[in-house]
Structure formats: structure tokens, C-alpha cells
Design a protein around this motif. Structure first.
Motif, PDB file in Angstrom:
ATOM      1  N   GLY A 184      26.260   8.724 -35.205  1.00 23.66           N
ATOM      2  CA  GLY A 184      26.354   7.643 -34.230  1.00 23.66           C
ATOM      3  C   GLY A 184      27.366   7.929 -33.143  1.00 23.66           C
ATOM      4  N   ASN A 185      28.521   8.515 -33.518  1.00 27.63           N
ATOM      5  CA  ASN A 185      29.528   8.881 -32.523  1.00 27.63           C
ATOM      6  C   ASN A 185      28.995   9.891 -31.516  1.00 27.63           C
ATOM      7  OD1 ASN A 185      32.119   9.009 -35.094  1.00 27.63           O
ATOM      8  ND2 ASN A 185      31.541   7.277 -33.806  1.00 27.63           N
ATOM      9  N   LEU A 186      28.315  10.917 -32.010  1.00 22.10           N
ATOM     10  CA  LEU A 186      27.820  11.982 -31.136  1.00 22.10           C
ATOM     11  C   LEU A 186      26.800  11.452 -30.132  1.00 22.10           C
ATOM     12  CD1 LEU A 186      27.412  14.794 -33.808  1.00 22.10           C
ATOM     13  CD2 LEU A 186      28.872  14.979 -31.775  1.00 22.10           C
ATOM     14  N   ILE A 187      25.891  10.603 -30.589  1.00 16.32           N
ATOM     15  CA  ILE A 187      24.836  10.119 -29.702  1.00 16.32           C
ATOM     16  C   ILE A 187      25.373   9.115 -28.698  1.00 16.32           C
ATOM     17  CG2 ILE A 187      22.674   8.800 -29.616  1.00 16.32           C
ATOM     18  CD1 ILE A 187      21.905  10.078 -32.269  1.00 16.32           C
ATOM     19  N   THR A 188      26.194   8.179 -29.142  1.00 16.42           N
ATOM     20  CA  THR A 188      26.660   7.115 -28.242  1.00 16.42           C
ATOM     21  C   THR A 188      27.928   7.472 -27.491  1.00 16.42           C
ATOM     22  OG1 THR A 188      28.016   6.036 -29.941  1.00 16.42           O
ATOM     23  CG2 THR A 188      25.682   5.383 -29.799  1.00 16.42           C
ATOM     24  N   LEU A 245      37.571  21.589 -23.377  1.00 16.29           N
ATOM     25  CA  LEU A 245      37.482  23.013 -23.055  1.00 16.29           C
ATOM     26  C   LEU A 245      36.205  23.367 -22.295  1.00 16.29           C
ATOM     27  CD1 LEU A 245      38.728  24.596 -26.399  1.00 16.29           C
ATOM     28  CD2 LEU A 245      39.825  24.834 -24.163  1.00 16.29           C
ATOM     29  N   TYR A 246      35.093  22.758 -22.665  1.00 22.67           N
ATOM     30  CA  TYR A 246      33.794  23.206 -22.162  1.00 22.67           C
ATOM     31  C   TYR A 246      33.047  22.173 -21.332  1.00 22.67           C
ATOM     32  CZ  TYR A 246      34.691  26.947 -25.460  1.00 22.67           C
ATOM     33  OH  TYR A 246      35.260  27.994 -26.128  1.00 22.67           O
ATOM     34  N   SER A 251      28.248  11.875 -22.154  1.00 25.69           N
ATOM     35  CA  SER A 251      26.854  11.876 -22.580  1.00 25.69           C
ATOM     36  C   SER A 251      26.667  12.807 -23.769  1.00 25.69           C
ATOM     37  CB  SER A 251      25.946  12.326 -21.432  1.00 25.69           C
ATOM     38  OG  SER A 251      26.201  13.671 -21.079  1.00 25.69           O
ATOM     39  N   TRP A 252      25.539  12.629 -24.432  1.00 25.57           N
ATOM     40  CA  TRP A 252      25.261  13.399 -25.646  1.00 25.57           C
ATOM     41  C   TRP A 252      24.848  14.839 -25.347  1.00 25.57           C
ATOM     42  CZ3 TRP A 252      20.199  10.716 -27.757  1.00 25.57           C
ATOM     43  CH2 TRP A 252      19.123  11.002 -26.920  1.00 25.57           C
ATOM     44  N   ASP A 253      24.515  15.170 -24.106  1.00 26.97           N
ATOM     45  CA  ASP A 253      24.020  16.514 -23.800  1.00 26.97           C
ATOM     46  C   ASP A 253      25.031  17.362 -23.052  1.00 26.97           C
ATOM     47  OD1 ASP A 253      23.942  15.110 -21.446  1.00 26.97           O
ATOM     48  OD2 ASP A 253      21.878  15.628 -20.927  1.00 26.97           O
ATOM     49  N   THR A 257      29.863  18.449 -26.275  1.00 19.91           N
ATOM     50  CA  THR A 257      29.239  17.629 -27.308  1.00 19.91           C
ATOM     51  C   THR A 257      28.263  18.450 -28.141  1.00 19.91           C
ATOM     52  OG1 THR A 257      29.425  15.692 -25.864  1.00 19.91           O
ATOM     53  CG2 THR A 257      27.925  15.515 -27.740  1.00 19.91           C
ATOM     54  N   ILE A 258      27.459  19.262 -27.478  1.00 16.03           N
ATOM     55  CA  ILE A 258      26.488  20.079 -28.203  1.00 16.03           C
ATOM     56  C   ILE A 258      27.198  21.110 -29.072  1.00 16.03           C
ATOM     57  CG2 ILE A 258      24.594  21.718 -27.964  1.00 16.03           C
ATOM     58  CD1 ILE A 258      23.902  18.769 -27.382  1.00 16.03           C
TER      59      ILE A 258
END
Length: 284
Positions: A184-188, A245-246, A251-253, A257-258
Motif C-alpha cells: 500500500g505504501n509503494l502504490i499510494t 538518490l535516483y 508517484s509509483w513509477d 520507487t521501482i
């Protein structure tokens, strides 16, 4: 509940056109059917390759409309043919599918149909949601909002299925709850889990992955929901470090995040961790 109403395309929806067959909307919500007569009836329910919605306490969502050949036709879901929790849960599971496709295209668990049951008023309800092979969400009641309208809670419940798919069960030391919060954290990109869970409260939710809890004191001997905040906090902090760093954060993308999602996901697949220290090691 806390984000207002948005009008969005509906991807991955099965529909039928009388006399001409069916189609599945693409990632942009577009569809077309060849053949048939000058007019046809278009029908659908909230059923697709990744999620099938069932209203536990009433009629299921159902659409019917008349389309004319060669005239663009919009299949629209609204309060007249569906419930908010049906639409939100359908949308949230399609989000989960699209999220995993970014770093593990074809991942088995997010590419099969989940059965989502909304508007429950039995058993654990109100104020609850759970995974038992299906995902289940309670109707609003008392001090609680409808959990099927909390999309991050939908992500969380799907996360329990991912955890069981990868390691065979939920793990120890609250890993099942923590990893479901992480999804849920990663997506939202919101550290607060279940924002809007309580009526008239969009500030706090059920848990917060942006915390200072630590292992072992806040894990060993603690309840699974409390203990899970430690591994979720570790992942939240490591995600933010990778974003710094990157790039990313909104956003999730985003690249950071990825990168975080890859290490969280493939670390579990590689080492099948069942404790929090093992999962931290697997992430690195």
C-alpha cells in the motif's frame, strides 16, 4: 474516502455486445468489437481478468446500454448502476496489477483473477477487511467508513495473498501485515495506512510506516499489526533513500520507487524470509 471523486478510464473490464461478441478494455479503457448490426446492446458487470466484484448485501454492479455502429460509445459506471465500494475495489486491484507489471511483468499472483467481496455486514464487520483467498471489505458502520472505499486497504489485503504466494504463509513477527502495508505504501506513496478508516478523520489511519519503531523491542512479543510496522518502517526509509538518490517520491513509477519495489519483491522471492531480520538481509 479522503480523496474525493475522480473520473478515470476503466481498464481490464470484460464486456459483451449483443450479436457481435465481447472484448476486454485495454490499459487505457479503450475497446472495440467488429461485426453485428446497426445497433446493439452493451452489457457488463465489474468483472475482468484480474478482479471480479461481488456485492455481499445486494445486487451486483450491472451496466446495459444501446450502442450504434461506428459511433463512439462510453460504458460508464456511476451511482445508478454500481456502488462506490465496487468501483473503488475494482480500480484498486487493477492498480496492483499495473504496479507489479513495472518490475515483474507476468508475476503469477497479480495476473490471475481475484474475487473481491464488498459491502459485508457479517462476521468481523464493521471496521475490518481481510484476505482468506478472496479479499473482503466491510460496509460502513458506527465509527468506521466502508473499507472497500479505502483503496490502500484494498492494496493491503491483496498483499496478504502475495505474501502467501511467495513464502507459503504469512511469516512470523508480523511480516504478513508489514509486507501488506508496504504494498500500500509503494502504490499510494502515503506512509499512513488506512487514511479515512475512521469517520470524519482523514489525518490519521490505522498505522504509520513513517515511524521510529525498532527491532527487537517493538517486534518480539508484540501483536502482528504493531510488529509489522517495523519492517514497513524499514522499507519506507529505504525507499525514501533510493528516491533521494535516483529520483521520485510523488508517484509509483519513479526510478527510486521501482528500485525499492524490486528489492522488496525479489528479495522475498530469492530468500523466502520468514522473520524481519531475514527480510532486511534479503532486501540488501
Amino acid at each position: 474516502v479522503c480523496d474525493g471523486v475522480s473520473t478515470v478510464p476503466v481498464p481490464y473490464l470484460n464486456l459483451n455486445v449483443s450479436g457481435a461478441g465481447g472484448d476486454i478494455t485495454d490499459a487505457n479503457g479503450d475497446w472495440s468489437v467488429t461485426g453485428g448490426g446497426a445497433t446493439a446492446t452493451v452489457t457488463a458487470d465489474l468483472y475482468g481478468p484480474y478482479i471480479y466484484i461481488d456485492n455481499f448485501n445486494g445486487d451486483d454492479a450491472a451496466f446495459s446500454g444501446e450502442a450504434t455502429a461506428d459511433v463512439p460509445f462510453t460504458l460508464e459506471w456511476n451511482d445508478g448502476n454500481s456502488r462506490q465500494d465496487e468501483r473503488d475495489t475494482f480500480d484498486a486491484i487493477n492498480q496492483v496489477h499495473d504496479f507489479f507489471e513495472q518490475f515483474d511483468a507476468g508475476f503469477a499472483y497479480s495476473n490471475v483473477r481475484m474475487y473481491g467481496i464488498v459491502n459485508r455486514d457479517d462476521g468481523y464487520c464493521p471496521g475490518n477487511a481481510w484476505w482468506d483467498g478472496n479479499i473482503n471489505f466491510c460496509a460502513a458502520g458506527g465509527q468506521y467508513n466502508n473499507t472497500g472505499e479505502l483503496q490502500q486497504v484494498v492494496h493491503h489485503e491483496f498483499g496478504h495473498g502475495v505474501q502467501a504466494h511467495i513464502i507459503g504463509y504469512q511469516g512470523d513477527q508480523g511480516l504478513g501485515e508489514g509486507n501488506s502495508d508496504i504494498l500500500g505504501n509503494l502504490i499510494t506513496q502515503d506512509s499512513v495506512i488506512g487514511r479515512g478508516f475512521y469517520v470524519n478523520n482523514c489525518d490519521s489511519g490505522i498505522r504509520n510506516s513513517d515511524n521510529t519503531l525498532s527491532y527487537p523491542g517493538d517486534v518480539l512479543g508484540q501483536g502482528i499489526h504493531y510488529a509489522g510496522q517495523v519492517i514497513a518502517g524499514f522499507n519506507w526509509d529505504s525507499m525514501q533513500a533510493l528516491q533521494a538518490l535516483y529520483g521520485g517520491g510523488a508517484s509509483w513509477d519513479s526510478p527510486g520507487t521501482i528500485l525499492s519495489a524490486e528489492r522488496w519483491h525479489f528479495g522475498r522471492i530469492l530468500m523466502l524470509p520468514t522473520t524481519q531480520p531475514d527480510q532486511v538481509f534479503a532486501t540488501f
